[in-house]
Motif scaffolding. Structure first.
Motif, short mmCIF file in Angstrom:
data_model
loop_
_atom_site.label_atom_id
_atom_site.label_comp_id
_atom_site.label_asym_id
_atom_site.label_seq_id
_atom_site.Cartn_x
_atom_site.Cartn_y
_atom_site.Cartn_z
N SER A 72 0.85 -1.18 0.00
CA SER A 72 0.00 0.00 0.00
C SER A 72 0.89 1.23 0.00
N VAL A 73 0.33 2.35 -0.42
CA VAL A 73 1.07 3.62 -0.43
C VAL A 73 0.24 4.65 0.33
N LYS A 74 0.92 5.55 1.02
CA LYS A 74 0.22 6.50 1.89
C LYS A 74 0.90 7.86 1.83
N SER A 75 0.08 8.89 1.66
CA SER A 75 0.55 10.27 1.75
C SER A 75 -0.24 10.94 2.86
N GLU A 76 0.01 12.23 3.07
CA GLU A 76 -0.76 12.96 4.08
C GLU A 76 -2.21 13.14 3.64
N ALA A 77 -2.47 12.98 2.34
CA ALA A 77 -3.82 13.19 1.81
C ALA A 77 -4.67 11.92 1.81
N GLY A 78 -4.05 10.75 1.78
CA GLY A 78 -4.81 9.51 1.71
C GLY A 78 -3.90 8.34 1.41
N SER A 79 -4.49 7.17 1.26
CA SER A 79 -3.69 5.98 0.99
C SER A 79 -4.49 4.98 0.17
N GLY A 80 -3.80 4.05 -0.42
CA GLY A 80 -4.46 3.04 -1.24
C GLY A 80 -3.60 1.80 -1.41
N ASP A 81 -4.19 0.79 -2.01
CA ASP A 81 -3.51 -0.49 -2.20
C ASP A 81 -3.05 -0.66 -3.63
N VAL A 82 -1.93 -1.32 -3.81
CA VAL A 82 -1.48 -1.71 -5.14
C VAL A 82 -2.31 -2.92 -5.56
N ILE A 83 -3.03 -2.79 -6.68
CA ILE A 83 -3.86 -3.90 -7.17
C ILE A 83 -3.24 -4.58 -8.38
N MET A 84 -2.23 -3.97 -8.96
CA MET A 84 -1.45 -4.62 -10.01
C MET A 84 -0.03 -4.08 -9.97
N PRO A 85 0.92 -4.89 -9.53
CA PRO A 85 2.29 -4.41 -9.42
C PRO A 85 3.08 -4.61 -10.72
N ASP A 86 4.19 -3.91 -10.80
CA ASP A 86 5.23 -4.18 -11.80
C ASP A 86 4.76 -4.17 -13.24
N VAL A 87 4.09 -3.09 -13.63
CA VAL A 87 3.73 -2.88 -15.04
C VAL A 87 4.92 -2.20 -15.71
N MET A 88 5.62 -2.94 -16.55
CA MET A 88 6.82 -2.39 -17.18
C MET A 88 6.47 -1.47 -18.34
N PHE A 89 7.20 -0.38 -18.45
CA PHE A 89 7.14 0.46 -19.64
C PHE A 89 8.54 1.02 -19.87
N THR A 90 8.78 1.57 -21.03
CA THR A 90 10.14 1.93 -21.40
C THR A 90 10.76 2.96 -20.47
N GLU A 91 9.92 3.83 -19.88
CA GLU A 91 10.45 4.88 -19.01
C GLU A 91 10.57 4.44 -17.55
N GLY A 92 10.22 3.21 -17.25
CA GLY A 92 10.32 2.76 -15.86
C GLY A 92 9.34 1.65 -15.55
N ILE A 93 8.62 1.83 -14.45
CA ILE A 93 7.70 0.78 -13.99
C ILE A 93 6.51 1.44 -13.28
N GLY A 94 5.37 0.78 -13.35
CA GLY A 94 4.17 1.31 -12.71
C GLY A 94 3.53 0.30 -11.78
N HIS A 95 2.82 0.80 -10.80
CA HIS A 95 2.03 -0.03 -9.89
C HIS A 95 0.63 0.59 -9.86
N VAL A 96 -0.36 -0.15 -10.32
CA VAL A 96 -1.72 0.36 -10.38
C VAL A 96 -2.32 0.33 -8.98
N ILE A 97 -2.93 1.46 -8.55
CA ILE A 97 -3.48 1.55 -7.20
C ILE A 97 -4.97 1.90 -7.25
N ASN A 98 -5.67 1.60 -6.15
CA ASN A 98 -7.12 1.73 -6.13
C ASN A 98 -7.62 3.02 -5.49
N MET A 99 -6.70 3.92 -5.14
CA MET A 99 -7.09 5.21 -4.54
C MET A 99 -6.14 6.28 -5.04
N VAL A 100 -6.61 7.53 -5.03
CA VAL A 100 -5.73 8.68 -5.27
C VAL A 100 -5.11 9.06 -3.93
N ILE A 101 -3.80 9.21 -3.91
CA ILE A 101 -3.14 9.49 -2.63
C ILE A 101 -2.71 10.95 -2.54
#
Length: 224
Positions: free
Chosen positions: A195-224
């Motif tokens: 999960s990821v958490k900021s002062e504004a909110g937190s959410g869970d990673v629902i799909m990790p390690d999405v590769m793309f040429t500029e790096g990597i992404g983790h899809v999350i279920n909330m805006v943090i």
């Protein structure tokens, strides 16, 4: 010709399905020395909202279908078809990954702010909220952000970290990382769940390690 078109298509399909359901370990125990807000808290930037999203159950069949697609994606990522690693040419760009229907809101906001073009010093790690995640943001808050490009950019950059962070590299427990927005967020790992958490909110990673040429992404279920 197992190349980028099929690879991109599988990624987009899996993201559109909502990712993989992860049954969290005991976050309270893992985070007893530092996590004050549990995963899944709605975005609470100004104006403050007490709106809590309804819990959404995911049918077992959808989870199994997601796992099947996930295995297919993994097969491509590992080059299992020919025993070869996937080449850089076969990995899609971030713009291509954002073509997933379930990431269309994020894609449109990145385009509105011009941030996609400004991310020119890869690699990056992107915590990418789904369309449903943006729907959970208070309507007044979202409307205000859409009228303020700088504030919207700051929120979006809170989801981007310099460097490539794969899920396997995240230590169990709590890790603090700096974002391109200048804020510090917490990355919390319990078992295989993140999960990821900021002062504004937190959410869970629902799909990790999405590769793309500029790096990597983790899809999350909330805006943090």
């Amino acid at each position: 010709m197992f190349a980028s078109n099929r690879f991109s298509g599988l990624l987009i399909m899996l993201i559109a399905m909502g990712g993989i359901t992860c049954l969290p370990a005991d976050f309270k125990e893992i985070c007893k020395n530092g996590c004050s807000v549990p995963a899944g808290v709605p975005y609470q930037g100004p104006p403050v909202t007490n709106k809590t999203p309804r819990a959404k159950s995911i049918p077992g069949s959808a989870v199994m279908n997601g796992m099947n697609v996930y295995k297919a994606v993994t097969a491509v990522m590992n080059g299992m078809n020919e025993g070869k690693a996937v080449t850089a040419e076969e990995i899609p760009s971030l713009a291509k990954v954002l073509e997933s229907p379930n990431l269309s809101t994020l894609a449109s906001l990145l385009e509105k702010t011009g941030l996609l073009a400004k991310l020119d010093s890869p690699p990056y790690t992107v915590f990418a909220p789904t369309n449903e995640a943006f729907e959970k943001v208070d309507a007044n808050t979202l409307a205000a952000l859409l009228e303020d490009n700088e504030a919207l950019s700051n929120v979006l950059l809170r989801h981007v970290v310099q460097g490539k962070i794969q899920s396997k590299d995240i230590s169990v427990g709590l890790t603090k990382v700096s974002t391109l927005g200048g804020e510090e967020i917490e990355v919390i790992k319990a078992g295989q769940c993140v999960s990821v958490k900021s002062e504004a909110g937190s959410g869970d990673v629902i799909m990790p390690d999405v590769m793309f040429t500029e790096g990597i992404g983790h899809v999350i279920n909330m805006v943090i």
